[in-house]
Motif scaffolding. Structure first.
Motif, mmCIF file in Angstrom:
data_model
loop_
_atom_site.group_PDB
_atom_site.id
_atom_site.type_symbol
_atom_site.label_atom_id
_atom_site.label_comp_id
_atom_site.label_asym_id
_atom_site.label_seq_id
_atom_site.Cartn_x
_atom_site.Cartn_y
_atom_site.Cartn_z
ATOM 1 N N GLU A 297 50.746 49.862 38.025
ATOM 2 C CA GLU A 297 49.772 48.864 38.456
ATOM 3 C C GLU A 297 49.267 48.025 37.288
ATOM 4 O OE1 GLU A 297 45.733 51.611 38.612
ATOM 5 O OE2 GLU A 297 46.921 51.336 40.407
ATOM 6 N N ALA A 303 41.993 38.902 37.458
ATOM 7 C CA ALA A 303 42.350 39.108 38.867
ATOM 8 C C ALA A 303 41.433 40.114 39.546
ATOM 9 C CB ALA A 303 43.789 39.565 38.975
ATOM 10 N N ARG A 305 39.657 43.322 41.332
ATOM 11 C CA ARG A 305 39.967 44.232 42.425
ATOM 12 C C ARG A 305 40.920 43.639 43.453
ATOM 13 N NH1 ARG A 305 34.095 46.994 43.919
ATOM 14 N NH2 ARG A 305 33.748 48.039 41.889
ATOM 15 N N SER A 306 40.806 42.350 43.710
ATOM 16 C CA SER A 306 41.640 41.725 44.723
ATOM 17 C C SER A 306 43.114 41.852 44.375
ATOM 18 C CB SER A 306 41.262 40.247 44.871
ATOM 19 O OG SER A 306 42.102 39.610 45.807
ATOM 20 N N ARG A 307 43.462 41.575 43.130
ATOM 21 C CA ARG A 307 44.860 41.676 42.713
ATOM 22 C C ARG A 307 45.351 43.121 42.777
ATOM 23 N NH1 ARG A 307 47.164 40.963 36.572
ATOM 24 N NH2 ARG A 307 49.375 41.272 37.066
ATOM 25 N N LEU A 308 44.481 44.042 42.354
ATOM 26 C CA LEU A 308 44.866 45.452 42.348
ATOM 27 C C LEU A 308 45.071 45.969 43.764
ATOM 28 C CD1 LEU A 308 45.387 47.877 40.534
ATOM 29 C CD2 LEU A 308 42.945 48.429 40.662
ATOM 30 N N ALA A 310 45.931 44.181 46.434
ATOM 31 C CA ALA A 310 47.167 43.590 46.954
ATOM 32 C C ALA A 310 48.390 44.272 46.351
ATOM 33 C CB ALA A 310 47.200 42.091 46.652
ATOM 34 N N PHE A 311 48.305 44.594 45.060
ATOM 35 C CA PHE A 311 49.424 45.273 44.399
ATOM 36 C C PHE A 311 49.686 46.626 45.054
ATOM 37 C CE2 PHE A 311 51.015 48.393 41.415
ATOM 38 C CZ PHE A 311 52.095 47.755 40.831
ATOM 39 N N GLU A 384 51.649 40.945 49.941
ATOM 40 C CA GLU A 384 50.904 39.887 49.270
ATOM 41 C C GLU A 384 51.079 39.903 47.760
ATOM 42 O OE1 GLU A 384 46.887 40.266 50.510
ATOM 43 O OE2 GLU A 384 47.304 39.819 52.623
ATOM 44 N N SER A 385 51.827 40.874 47.251
ATOM 45 C CA SER A 385 52.040 40.974 45.810
ATOM 46 C C SER A 385 53.514 41.243 45.538
ATOM 47 C CB SER A 385 51.176 42.097 45.208
ATOM 48 O OG SER A 385 51.556 42.366 43.868
ATOM 49 N N GLU A 387 54.810 41.551 42.669
ATOM 50 C CA GLU A 387 54.831 42.558 41.608
ATOM 51 C C GLU A 387 54.737 43.955 42.196
ATOM 52 O OE1 GLU A 387 52.421 43.374 37.401
ATOM 53 O OE2 GLU A 387 51.482 42.233 39.021
#
Length: 409
Positions: A297, A303, A305-308, A310-311, A384-385, A387
């Motif tokens: 991760e 980014a 919490r939102s990016r995490l 989605a990841f 949504e990610s 990655e």
């Protein structure tokens, strides 16, 4: 004049202001309040036990919806319930869950339970009344669910309960060996070593499952073998993705699932030995997925919490998609190997095994229709990610599957 019991019911139902109701109970003599509060608790739990809930399931959902100490009160309620019945009249699955929770009667009498609970938890009177009223509020919101084991006090399961009797489990010694092998697979840092452990685990499980199916079909067991249903906890976060992973593992092991996300579990339908395998493999894959996700991760940064989030969601979606592909391929190969050795020297002919498996699958589906006459399909999770998706697929490729043994690894 309103009785204490009526006041408690009004508070739990939300018909009076909670704080005002709590204050009224606090100033009422404990000799009047405590017995009624204990009786209301026992009645609420009794309704849920009769309504299909099992100890582990109720404990899980109360942990999710309630406060920290509420979980301990569920354990107390399990012990109080079991005290009413001879052990021989309680289903073994109920007893096993109670034992896992550590349920025991530690209080001296029901009449003094509230006071002893306050002393045990070092709570003042207002806090202990608030704790119990809060628990009653959580319990009141829980619905009846499907009855999967016979109610306590029944020496013989009612015939209309799915899987109530006649479905053998994996031998306890074999189960211990499988668990030990999977534990080693999860802890080792060497992929080849992990594959060897999981390969041996699946070899043991698969051999038992196919042998059981053929034995039952040939009438080698005096007790009819029937499908069973077991609820498996699906914890947050990312419950939808975890339930999908469970379903993939279940289908690879000739089982089916029905998800109940609002109650934090999925119901797995199948024959007991296959459900045991599903439970073990799903748990092992979750451990591997979480470990790989933590390593892959992204760092925090802008980014946040939102990016995490989605990841992680995308990671689990990709992990499940790839695991499902690997499991499906391994299952097809395992079946081909099981039915390809019929040479008259003790091998299994396709004519022996394939109709048996088809019949068992139809029995499972009929059990689902009886327990859940109305089900709906849900939409798959969105990714949504990118990655997270790529990392999840890579982790799934590295994950050790018990079915890898059928590939000759």
């Amino acid at each position: 004049m309103t009785s204490v019991r009526e006041r408690i019911r009004a508070i739990v139902a939300g018909n009076v202001d909670y704080e005002a109701g709590l204050d009224a109970l606090t100033v009422t003599p404990s000799a009047e309040v405590d017995p009624e509060l204990t009786a209301a608790k026992d009645e609420a739990f009794g309704r849920l036990w009769r309504g299909g809930w099992q100890p582990a399931e109720l404990h899980r959902v109360v942990v999710r919806r309630g406060r920290p100490h509420h979980a301990d009160l569920v354990t107390d309620a399990v012990a109080a319930h079991l005290r009413q019945f001879p052990q021989a009249t309680v289903d073994g699955r109920w007893l096993a869950q109670a034992d896992t929770l550590g349920a025991r009667v530690w209080w001296t009498a029901d009449a003094t339970y509230v006071a002893e609970l306050a002393a045990r938890r070092r709570l003042d009177r207002v806090a202990v009344l608030d704790l119990l009223l809060g628990l009653l509020t959580v319990l009141a919101a829980l619905p009846r669910i499907e009855v999967l084991v016979p109610p306590s006090g029944s020496a013989v399961a009612p015939t209309d309960l799915a899987g109530a009797a006649g479905s053998p489990r994996i031998d306890a010694r074999l189960l211990d060996r499988v668990r030990a092998l999977l534990a080693k697979a999860e802890s080792t840092t060497f992929p080849a070593e992990a594959e060897a452990y999981t390969a041996k685990a699946q070899e043991l499980v698969t051999r038992h499952s196919l042998d059981e199916a053929l034995l039952a079909a040939r009438g080698g067991d005096a007790t009819p073998v029937v499908p069973h249903a077991r609820r498996v906890g699906v914890d947050h976060p990312h419950e939808k993705e975890k339930a999908t992973l469970l379903d993939a593992v279940a289908r690879a092991n000739r089982c089916h699932t029905v998800s109940s996300p609002e109650l934090a579990f999925s119901t797995v339908f199948g024959f007991d030995s296959d459900i045991d395998a599903v439970d073990l493999i799903y748990t092992s894959l979750l451990v591997q997925a979480h470990r790989a996700m933590a390593q892959a991760e992204p760092a925090g940064g802008k980014a946040g919490r939102s990016r995490l989030r989605a990841f992680r969601q995308s990671f689990l979606v990709a992990f499940t998609v790839r695991i499902e592909q690997r499991l499906a391929g391994a299952a097809r190969l395992a079946l081909a190997q099981a039915t390809g050795g019929g040479d008259g020297n003790g091998g299994t002919r396709p004519a022996d095994l394939l109709p048996v498996l088809a019949s068992r699958d139809e029995q499972i589906r009929e059990t689902i229709r009886q327990v859940f006459p109305h089900t709906v399909r849900v939409r798959a999770s969105r990714v949504e990610s990118r990655e997270g998706w790529e990392s999840g697929r890579q982790a799934a490729d590295r994950a050790t599957l018990p079915t890898d043994t059928e590939r000759g690894r």
